[in-house]
Structure formats: structure tokens, C-alpha cells
Motif scaffolding. Structure first.
Motif, PDB file in Angstrom:
ATOM      1  N   CYS B 154       0.793  -1.239   0.000  1.00  0.00           N
ATOM      2  CA  CYS B 154       0.000   0.000   0.000  1.00  0.00           C
ATOM      3  C   CYS B 154       0.824   1.286   0.000  1.00  0.00           C
ATOM      4  CB  CYS B 154      -0.909   0.027   1.226  1.00  0.00           C
ATOM      5  SG  CYS B 154      -2.060  -1.366   1.284  1.00  0.00           S
ATOM      6  N   HIS B 155       1.809   1.368   0.873  1.00  0.00           N
ATOM      7  CA  HIS B 155       2.331   2.684   1.247  1.00  0.00           C
ATOM      8  C   HIS B 155       3.258   3.361   0.243  1.00  0.00           C
ATOM      9  CE1 HIS B 155       1.266   1.578   5.660  1.00  0.00           C
ATOM     10  NE2 HIS B 155       0.222   2.039   4.990  1.00  0.00           N
ATOM     11  N   LEU B 157       1.968   3.721  -2.762  1.00  0.00           N
ATOM     12  CA  LEU B 157       0.942   4.264  -3.674  1.00  0.00           C
ATOM     13  C   LEU B 157      -0.149   5.051  -2.951  1.00  0.00           C
ATOM     14  CD1 LEU B 157       0.541   1.139  -6.018  1.00  0.00           C
ATOM     15  CD2 LEU B 157       1.878   3.186  -6.476  1.00  0.00           C
ATOM     16  N   THR B 158      -0.201   4.971  -1.643  1.00  0.00           N
ATOM     17  CA  THR B 158      -1.171   5.753  -0.873  1.00  0.00           C
ATOM     18  C   THR B 158      -0.497   6.360   0.348  1.00  0.00           C
ATOM     19  OG1 THR B 158      -1.815   3.714   0.254  1.00  0.00           O
ATOM     20  CG2 THR B 158      -3.330   4.540  -1.430  1.00  0.00           C
ATOM     21  N   PRO B 167      -0.815   6.122  -8.881  1.00  0.00           N
ATOM     22  CA  PRO B 167      -1.448   5.092  -8.052  1.00  0.00           C
ATOM     23  C   PRO B 167      -2.530   4.303  -8.792  1.00  0.00           C
ATOM     24  CG  PRO B 167      -2.026   7.298  -7.255  1.00  0.00           C
ATOM     25  CD  PRO B 167      -1.020   7.476  -8.352  1.00  0.00           C
ATOM     26  N   ASN B 190      -7.065  -9.453  -6.481  1.00  0.00           N
ATOM     27  CA  ASN B 190      -6.577  -8.902  -5.205  1.00  0.00           C
ATOM     28  C   ASN B 190      -5.134  -8.403  -5.245  1.00  0.00           C
ATOM     29  OD1 ASN B 190      -8.979  -9.209  -3.674  1.00  0.00           O
ATOM     30  ND2 ASN B 190      -8.560 -11.389  -3.517  1.00  0.00           N
ATOM     31  N   GLN B 192      -4.183  -5.528  -5.393  1.00  0.00           N
ATOM     32  CA  GLN B 192      -4.045  -4.299  -4.606  1.00  0.00           C
ATOM     33  C   GLN B 192      -4.556  -4.441  -3.181  1.00  0.00           C
ATOM     34  OE1 GLN B 192      -5.262  -0.597  -6.348  1.00  0.00           O
ATOM     35  NE2 GLN B 192      -4.474  -1.163  -8.348  1.00  0.00           N
ATOM     36  N   THR B 193      -4.931  -5.656  -2.810  1.00  0.00           N
ATOM     37  CA  THR B 193      -5.417  -5.851  -1.435  1.00  0.00           C
ATOM     38  C   THR B 193      -4.235  -5.789  -0.463  1.00  0.00           C
ATOM     39  OG1 THR B 193      -7.250  -7.180  -2.222  1.00  0.00           O
ATOM     40  CG2 THR B 193      -6.643  -7.451   0.092  1.00  0.00           C
ATOM     41  N   CYS B 194      -4.455  -5.129   0.648  1.00  0.00           N
ATOM     42  CA  CYS B 194      -3.428  -4.940   1.673  1.00  0.00           C
ATOM     43  C   CYS B 194      -2.996  -6.281   2.269  1.00  0.00           C
ATOM     44  CB  CYS B 194      -4.015  -4.045   2.767  1.00  0.00           C
ATOM     45  SG  CYS B 194      -2.960  -3.824   4.195  1.00  0.00           S
ATOM     46  N   TYR B 197      -0.260  -6.512   7.314  1.00  0.00           N
ATOM     47  CA  TYR B 197       0.857  -6.520   8.283  1.00  0.00           C
ATOM     48  C   TYR B 197       0.557  -5.690   9.532  1.00  0.00           C
ATOM     49  CZ  TYR B 197       5.444  -5.876  10.382  1.00  0.00           C
ATOM     50  OH  TYR B 197       6.484  -5.842  11.274  1.00  0.00           O
ATOM     51  N   HIS B 198      -0.007  -4.514   9.328  1.00  0.00           N
ATOM     52  CA  HIS B 198      -0.169  -3.603  10.475  1.00  0.00           C
ATOM     53  C   HIS B 198      -1.287  -4.006  11.430  1.00  0.00           C
ATOM     54  CE1 HIS B 198       3.025  -0.921   9.347  1.00  0.00           C
ATOM     55  NE2 HIS B 198       2.613  -1.013   8.104  1.00  0.00           N
ATOM     56  N   GLN B 206      -7.285 -10.700  11.585  1.00  0.00           N
ATOM     57  CA  GLN B 206      -7.495  -9.836  10.425  1.00  0.00           C
ATOM     58  C   GLN B 206      -6.300  -9.920   9.488  1.00  0.00           C
ATOM     59  OE1 GLN B 206      -9.732  -8.371   8.851  1.00  0.00           O
ATOM     60  NE2 GLN B 206      -9.593  -6.147   8.718  1.00  0.00           N
ATOM     61  N   ARG B 209      -6.416 -13.181   7.559  1.00  0.00           N
ATOM     62  CA  ARG B 209      -7.438 -13.198   6.502  1.00  0.00           C
ATOM     63  C   ARG B 209      -6.973 -12.445   5.259  1.00  0.00           C
ATOM     64  NH1 ARG B 209     -11.182 -12.418  11.072  1.00  0.00           N
ATOM     65  NH2 ARG B 209     -10.926 -10.179  10.804  1.00  0.00           N
ATOM     66  N   LEU B 210      -6.234 -11.355   5.475  1.00  0.00           N
ATOM     67  CA  LEU B 210      -5.838 -10.515   4.342  1.00  0.00           C
ATOM     68  C   LEU B 210      -4.605 -11.027   3.600  1.00  0.00           C
ATOM     69  CD1 LEU B 210      -6.538  -7.026   5.908  1.00  0.00           C
ATOM     70  CD2 LEU B 210      -7.556  -7.878   3.802  1.00  0.00           C
ATOM     71  N   LYS B 213      -4.842 -13.319   0.563  1.00  0.00           N
ATOM     72  CA  LYS B 213      -5.674 -12.977  -0.604  1.00  0.00           C
ATOM     73  C   LYS B 213      -4.895 -12.668  -1.890  1.00  0.00           C
ATOM     74  CE  LYS B 213      -9.976 -11.966   1.517  1.00  0.00           C
ATOM     75  NZ  LYS B 213     -11.286 -11.500   1.112  1.00  0.00           N
TER      76      LYS B 213
END
Lengths: 319, 276
Positions: B154-155, B157-158, B167, B190, B192-194, B197-198, B206, B209-210, B213
């Protein structure tokens, strides 16, 4: 006016056949169109069945949020020509909400979650006068604490692009949590902070992954991801004890001590149970198997750490 | 020889200490001298905010000032460090009052944030600092026929103001992968799915689950391995069925290192790809 040619690739959904598909519309239109005007052009000139939700055309009613080239935003606020990539602009409905038809989503599930967090002022009788003859004053510096958050227009762009919802469909959502923060900060609100935080914790603040997508999505510059960090801070400060608050306290303490987070002991401290201890133990075994010595397991203060600690103390006090 | 300041975030520590070796080996092979910013501190990791968000600006003004003191730009391979440090730079460069206040406090350590150092991450370091031509000239062998799925994380690009590429249509990672002779797998489910980690220490389920993906999407699209620039994404996503490597681990091998030198053997999920 200059005309340009490109393809609008639109995700469609037919509720009668339950069929979902991408359809290409070749257009030759003025280069000054917003994405909403582009959709209106297609509906008017090419396919009257194309369905989308829109109203004010001025980025204030929040009706036309959709995903444009993979990023959520308001169709009426975005210039179409800025979004043409290799001759194509891709438009699809918001994620995480049931599609009614084409680009129209059913907002109700998100509003249901919104209602759960009690998104309204519960007047504090100690602050808010009991009659309407006297004003309930809010000072400018008091309002500044949640001024930005009141800009939310409930367009759901943030919700339609939230990664936490990707992991848990019951997750409350970014704008819902921003609203909780907004009322906690409101000097007139009489609901206990503990109660508001409790509402924000149920499939809420601890599930956020801090991906920053909601900051990128918001057409009004609201930063739900940042508000979620503030809600976590408040939860910690009112004494909430859980894996996340233990992690936050430990993180700050070890950075203060050494300049770095101690990731060796973090699992043990954050989990606060046998399982966490086992993770830390396992890390130690891994370090040893890789030939590391114990003084390499965690961070050590760098030379001049005292000055660094003073720096942190001053930041806390003076900034 | 070009010089760059290496910012030591927590991804160079403890169980992740090999990331430092990967980074310095990568810089050596690119002909860049890495200078360790040895008094640098944690960027805050998005966690110090939960104590006091103002500290985060100070911490990173200080980190950047340490690079400026040595007359170099700042380089971190970590997406999150990059995002947080770049955000701080934007805040300080657009708010003279904040900059002045922080500089008053920094002065006690003999430091000053001037705003002259640029912030680099592996992706824009290769593109803008090393240069694509120089980068390509260092590649000695190729991963012919290997299918690689790029995963940005993510970080980088956002949020939009710190994005190091478009992005909506990022290409820099693909451009870095192509000269390695690989077949780039794009547009997988997916992508672009996070990685989650955080959430590891806020809601571990959580994260679980992510993380899987994007890996499942890449596997379904036929990728042999996923390549990410981010050591945190790598950490979060390693250990599932589909293997993942950091892009620098691929680059180092393409530039002559053995897979063991590039620490492929530390992967929980074994990487089985061949190179010529």
C-alpha cells in the motif's frame, strides 16, 4: 471546444438476470467532461439503460461515489480526461456494498453500521442549556478539534475502498469511525467516552490495517485512518488493556529507550500470555540457529541516546 | 561513486536483520555507496501516533536531518517507513512554523532539518537515482520463463501525495522486473489488497485473513513467485502456499549473488525458480 476519443469501460450488473459484465463504450466527447457528465452522455446518446446515482453535480450531495480506475471518488468531481489511461477509463461500483444495478449500490448495510455507532450528539446537560433561548457555545479552538471531520458528506467512497472490509465484512467502516471521533471531540457531547469507544471497538478500530486508502478516497480531505489512530490513543489513555494497547505502550517505551522498537519482546508483551511468550521464545531459537548472539536479538541504544530522549521529551511538551 | 543514506528501520533488526545485508548488497551491485544513518530512530510505524502523533513529525524530521548532516539523500526499502517519512517531509516543507519549532528542538542535538534531502524507496531509487539504464547494465543472468506477480504493497501508492508512481496505473515495479527476463503476471485477483501486516498486533486474525488474498490471486493467475519491494509485506505474506520474495532478493541473484547470499533460504515457503 476540443473533442477527444476514448473508451469508457463500465462494469454493469443486470439485477433481472443477475449477470455482471464489463461493457466498452466508445465515445468522442468534449475534453472538459467530468466522469459524471461522461456517464450522462452515454446514457443520453448510447445506452439509456445505463444506471448510476447522482444529484447535485457539485461534490456536496455525495451520491455519485464510484470506483474510477481502481480508486474511489466522486464522479462529479473528477475530470474524465485526467483518468484516461492507454485510451481507457474504467468505472465500476463501490466495493463492499451490494450492487442494485450497474453503478448503483445499496448503501443500507453501511448506514446500518453507521447507526450502530450512535452518530449523533447526546447533549451534555452540564454544557448544553436546557432551553432554546440560550446558545450552546463552542469556541473556535474547541471546534477546530473536529472541524475537518464535520466535512464528511457520507458519500461512502472510503467505505467502498476499505481494505479492512476486505478482511471482515462486519468491519464498521472508515466514515463511521470518523464520526465516533468527531463526537468524542465535541465539547457538548454527554455520552461517556468509554461508551463511544466501546461502540467503535466492535469490528472496529483494531481491525483497521492503516493502508491509507480512505485518505486517498475522501473527496473532502477527511482522514478516517488518522482518526482511527486517535481513537486507539483514546482507548489506551482511558485504560483499555488489550494486545493493541500493550503493543502501543511497549512500542513507545522501547523507542524512547533505544531509538527502536524491540521486536524481540514485542510478541511476549503484546499478547501478554503464554502464546506470546512462546512466539518470543521461538524467535530466540531462530536467532541462535542463525548464529546470532544475544546482544544482537534486540535494539541497543545508539551513542548519544540521552540527547535523543531529551528530544522526545521536548517534542511531547513543546510541539 | 554515488552515495545514499541508508535509513535503518525495524525491518533491519532481530529476525529481519538479513534485510540490511540484502539492502547493502543491492546497493553495492548497483554501484552505490550506502552510508548507514546510525543514530536514526524508528519512523513511528503508525504506532507512535497512538501515543502522540506530533512526536512522529519530530522523529522523522530528525531522521531526515541525519541524512542531510551527511550530505546524502535518505533511502529505505520499507513501504511504511517511506510513506511516513515522506509525509513528514511534506508537512515540514509546507509548514514553516512547524519546521521552525522542530528545528529549535533539533538544534540541541546539533541537527537541522533543511528540506534538501530527497526520500527514496527501492522503486524510485532504481528509477530516479540509479537510473534504469545503469540498473539494466548490472544484470548478468535472467529468470527466463519464470512468471512473477508484482505486489506493490500500500504505502508506496497511498496516500496520493506521497505516491511514487501513478497510483491508478503503477508501472515502475513491472519495469524493474522485466529486465530480469521474467514474465510479468498483471491484473491478478486482489493484487491491490493490503497484506494486513499492520494488524499483526492489533487483530492478528485480520492479518491472517488478508495476507493470503493477493497470494491466492497470484497463484490462480499462474505466478511462480510474488515479488514485493516491501520487507513488511514479505514478512506478512511469507509462509502460505504461494512463495513471495522481495524484489531486491531477485535483483541481487540476477546480478550474480547466489540465492543463499540473497537469503532465499530464510523463506518459510520455498522459492523454486530457475535462472540462467
Amino acid at each position: 471546444m476540443k473533442k477527444i476519443k476514448y473508451t469508457a469501460k463500465i462494469k454493469r450488473y443486470n439485477p433481472e438476470t443477475k449477470e455482471s459484465y464489463w461493457q466498452d463504450f466508445e465515445v468522442e466527447v468534449e475534453d472538459s467532461l467530468t466522469v459524471l457528465e461522461l456517464l450522462m452522455h452515454i446514457k443520453d446518446k448510447i445506452d439509456a439503460s445505463l444506471t448510476f446515482r447522482a444529484f447535485c453535480r457539485s461534490a456536496i450531495c455525495g451520491s455519485c461515489a464510484m470506483i474510477i480506475n481502481g480508486r474511489a471518488g466522486l464522479a462529479c468531481k473528477i475530470q474524465a480526461k485526467d483518468k484516461i489511461k492507454n485510451g481507457v477509463i474504467k468505472i465500476e461500483p463501490l466495493h463492499h456494498l451490494p450492487v442494485v444495478k450497474d453503478l448503483v449500490v445499496d448503501q443500507e448495510p453501511a448506514f446500518e453500521k453507521f447507526k450502530k455507532v450512535k452518530p449523533y450528539l447526546v447533549p451534555d446537560p452540564k454544557v448544553v442549556p436546557d432551553n432554546n433561548k440560550v446558545e450552546s457555545l463552542v469556541l473556535p479552538e474547541e471546534f477546530a478539534r473536529y472541524d475537518k471531520q464535520t466535512d464528511c458528506i457520507l458519500c461512502m467512497a472510503c467505505y467502498g475502498q476499505c481494505n479492512a472490509l476486505e478482511g471482515d465484512e462486519k468491519y464498521l467502516g472508515p466514515f463511521q469511525l470518523t464520526k465516533v471521533f468527531r463526537f468524542i471531540m465535541d465539547t457538548r457531547d454527554g455520552m461517556d467516552v468509554e461508551e463511544r469507544i466501546k461502540l467503535a471497538e466492535d469490528h472496529g478500530i483494531w481491525e483497521c490495517v492503516q493502508c491509507q486508502m480512505c485518505l486517498a478516497a475522501c473527496p473532502k480531505g477527511v482522514k478516517p485512518g488518522d482518526d482511527i489512530l486517535e481513537l486507539r490513543r483514546i482507548a489506551k489513555d482511558i485504560g483499555e488493556e488489550n494486545i493493541a494497547t500493550r503493543r502501543a505502550k511497549f512500542w513507545f517505551a522501547t523507542v524512547f529507550e533505544t531509538g527502536q522498537i524491540d521486536k524481540w519482546h514485542l510478541p511476549e508483551v503484546a499478547f501478554g500470555d503464554e502464546k506470546g511468550k512462546a512466539v518470543t521464545k521461538k524467535l530466540e531459537e531462530e536467532f541462535r540457529s542463525r548464529g546470532m548472539k544475544e546482544d544482537e536479538f534486540g535494539p541497543k541504544p545508539f551513542p548519544g541516546i540521552e540527547k535523543f530522549r531529551n528530544f522526545i521529551k521536548k517534542l511531547e511538551k513543546e510541539l | 561513486m554515488k552515495k545514499i543514506g541508508i535509513y535503518p528501520g525495524c525491518c533491519f533488526q532481530g529476525a529481519d536483520i538479513h534485510n540490511y545485508d540484502i539492502t547493502t548488497d543491492f546497493l553495492n551491485r548497483m554501484g552505490v555507496e550506502g552510508i548507514l544513518l546510525d543514530r536514526a530512530a524508528c519512523c513511528g510505524g503508525g504506532v507512535i501516533d497512538e501515543t502522540n502523533k506530533k512526536i512522529v513529525y519530530g522523529l522523522n524530521a530528525r531522521n531526515i536531518a541525519l541524512a542531510e548532516e551527511k550530505g546524502v539523500d535518505l533511502y529505505t526499502p520499507c513501504n511504511t517507513c517511506y510513506m511516513i517519512i515522506a509525509k513528514t517531509k511534506l508537512a515540514l516543507d509546507s509548514d514553516p512554523g512547524l519546521k521552525e519549532k522542530i528545528n529549535e528542538i533539533l538544534a540541541e542535538e546539533g541537527l537541522e532539518y533543511k528540506g534538501t534531502a530527497k526520500i527514496y524507496h527501492t522503486l524510485n531509487l532504481i528509477r530516479d537515482f540509479i537510473g534504469m539504464d545503469t540498473y539494466k547494465s548490472k544484470i548478468q543472468r535472467k529468470f527466463e520463463g519464470v512468471k512473477v506477480a508484482p505486489y506493490y504493497g500500500c504505502h508506496v501508492l497511498t496516500p496520493n501525495e506521497v505516491a511514487l508512481d501513478d497510483p491508478e496505473n503503477p508501472t515502475v515495479l513491472q519495469e524493474i522486473l522485466k529486465p530480469l527476463g521474467v514474465e510479468v503476471v498483471e491484473g491478478y485477483q486482489n493484487e491491490q489488497t493490503c497484506c494486513g501486516y499492520h494488524a499483526r498486533f492489533t487483530d492478528p486474525e485480520q492479518k491472517e485473513r488478508l495476507a493470503v488474498k493477493p497470494l491466492e490471486g497470484a497463484k490462480e493467475a499462474g505466478a511462480d513467485v510474488v515479488a514485493t519491494p516491501c520487507p513488511l509485506c514479505h514478512k506478512a505474506m511469507d509462509g502460505y502456499e504461494e512463495p513471495i520474495l522481495q524484489v531486491t532478493q531477485l535483483i541481487n541473484v540476477a546480478c550474480g549473488a547466489t540465492p543463499k547470499d540473497a537469503f532465499w533460504d530464510l523463506n518459510k515457503t520455498e522459492v523454486k525458480i530457475s535462472f540462467s
